[in-house]
Scaffold this motif. Structure first.
Motif, PDB file in Angstrom:
ATOM      1  N   ASP A  95       0.833  -1.210   0.000  1.00 35.97           N
ATOM      2  CA  ASP A  95       0.000   0.000   0.000  1.00 35.97           C
ATOM      3  C   ASP A  95       0.866   1.258   0.000  1.00 35.97           C
ATOM      4  N   HIS A  96       1.957   1.220   0.747  1.00 40.23           N
ATOM      5  CA  HIS A  96       2.869   2.365   0.786  1.00 40.23           C
ATOM      6  C   HIS A  96       3.472   2.613  -0.599  1.00 40.23           C
ATOM      7  N   GLN A  97       3.899   1.544  -1.261  1.00 40.52           N
ATOM      8  CA  GLN A  97       4.467   1.682  -2.606  1.00 40.52           C
ATOM      9  C   GLN A  97       3.419   2.205  -3.593  1.00 40.52           C
ATOM     10  N   ILE A  98       2.174   1.771  -3.436  1.00 38.93           N
ATOM     11  CA  ILE A  98       1.101   2.260  -4.297  1.00 38.93           C
ATOM     12  C   ILE A  98       0.911   3.755  -4.086  1.00 38.93           C
ATOM     13  N   ARG A  99       0.863   4.187  -2.825  1.00 38.00           N
ATOM     14  CA  ARG A  99       0.691   5.616  -2.535  1.00 38.00           C
ATOM     15  C   ARG A  99       1.818   6.452  -3.137  1.00 38.00           C
ATOM     16  N   ILE A 100       3.034   5.940  -3.055  1.00 35.45           N
ATOM     17  CA  ILE A 100       4.179   6.653  -3.629  1.00 35.45           C
ATOM     18  C   ILE A 100       3.978   6.841  -5.133  1.00 35.45           C
ATOM     19  N   ARG A 101       3.566   5.776  -5.803  1.00 36.65           N
ATOM     20  CA  ARG A 101       3.402   5.861  -7.253  1.00 36.65           C
ATOM     21  C   ARG A 101       2.199   6.709  -7.648  1.00 36.65           C
ATOM     22  N   LEU A 102       1.137   6.659  -6.846  1.00 39.43           N
ATOM     23  CA  LEU A 102      -0.019   7.507  -7.137  1.00 39.43           C
ATOM     24  C   LEU A 102       0.356   8.981  -6.986  1.00 39.43           C
ATOM     25  N   LYS A 103       1.073   9.308  -5.919  1.00 43.11           N
ATOM     26  CA  LYS A 103       1.493  10.694  -5.706  1.00 43.11           C
ATOM     27  C   LYS A 103       2.439  11.142  -6.806  1.00 43.11           C
ATOM     28  N   LYS A 104       3.282  10.224  -7.265  1.00 43.82           N
ATOM     29  CA  LYS A 104       4.210  10.513  -8.347  1.00 43.82           C
ATOM     30  C   LYS A 104       3.446  10.910  -9.614  1.00 43.82           C
ATOM     31  N   ASN A 105       2.270  10.340  -9.787  1.00 45.92           N
ATOM     32  CA  ASN A 105       1.436  10.640 -10.953  1.00 45.92           C
ATOM     33  C   ASN A 105       0.419  11.740 -10.673  1.00 45.92           C
ATOM     34  N   GLY A 106       0.547  12.397  -9.518  1.00 46.09           N
ATOM     35  CA  GLY A 106      -0.331  13.511  -9.184  1.00 46.09           C
ATOM     36  C   GLY A 106      -1.702  13.101  -8.698  1.00 46.09           C
ATOM     37  N   LEU A 107      -1.839  11.909  -8.173  1.00 47.84           N
ATOM     38  CA  LEU A 107      -3.129  11.412  -7.683  1.00 47.84           C
ATOM     39  C   LEU A 107      -3.052  11.226  -6.173  1.00 47.84           C
ATOM     40  N   GLU A 108      -4.194  11.279  -5.544  1.00 42.42           N
ATOM     41  CA  GLU A 108      -4.263  11.039  -4.104  1.00 42.42           C
ATOM     42  C   GLU A 108      -4.905   9.675  -3.869  1.00 42.42           C
ATOM     43  N   PRO A 109      -4.314   8.865  -2.981  1.00 45.19           N
ATOM     44  CA  PRO A 109      -4.910   7.563  -2.682  1.00 45.19           C
ATOM     45  C   PRO A 109      -6.237   7.701  -1.958  1.00 45.19           C
ATOM     46  N   LYS A 110      -7.086   6.732  -2.148  1.00 43.49           N
ATOM     47  CA  LYS A 110      -8.396   6.709  -1.500  1.00 43.49           C
ATOM     48  C   LYS A 110      -8.201   6.491  -0.010  1.00 43.49           C
ATOM     49  N   THR A 111      -8.818   7.341   0.814  1.00 45.60           N
ATOM     50  CA  THR A 111      -8.652   7.207   2.266  1.00 45.60           C
ATOM     51  C   THR A 111      -9.936   6.762   2.941  1.00 45.60           C
TER      52      THR A 111
END
Length: 117
Positions: A95-111
């Protein structure tokens, strides 16, 4: 004498050109083998980020999302520290790696409304 020098230079040049094909493993092959693990890791975590994005956009049902995430998480476990053998720790790292990649693409993870896998 000049003919001998030309022949020797020709043989040396030919050996240099053919050396990658004659050796068992060239340095480039060794480098590619070492980098393939990193490429595979990047690919798997990118797939997980894309999966998360598609789920957030409503393109996937929760059932499909959970099934695909479980499969990719199983593949991703080989990139997590061996001491982190428990599933919860592995999922947290993924999940942490997913959040990193989402932020890298300018997206916010679902909270809100966390999902279960």
């Amino acid at each position: 004498m000049p003919t001998t020098i030309i022949i020797i230079l020709g043989v040396v040049i030919l050996m240099i050109l053919l050396s990658p094909f004659l050796s068992k493993r060239s340095e480039n092959q060794i480098f590619r083998d070492q980098g393939s693990g990193d490429q595979e890791k990047e690919y798997i975590f990118s797939q997980l980020a894309d999966l998360e994005y598609d789920f957030q956009m409503g393109k996937l049902s929760e059932t499909d999302f959970n099934k695909s995430k479980s499969e990719l998480t199983a593949k991703a476990t080989k990139f997590v520290q061996p001491t982190e053998s428990r599933l919860e720790q592995t999922q947290a790292e993924v999940d942490h790696q997913i959040r990193i990649r989402l932020k890298k693409n300018g997206l916010e993870p679902k909270t809100e409304g966390r999902y279960e896998s």
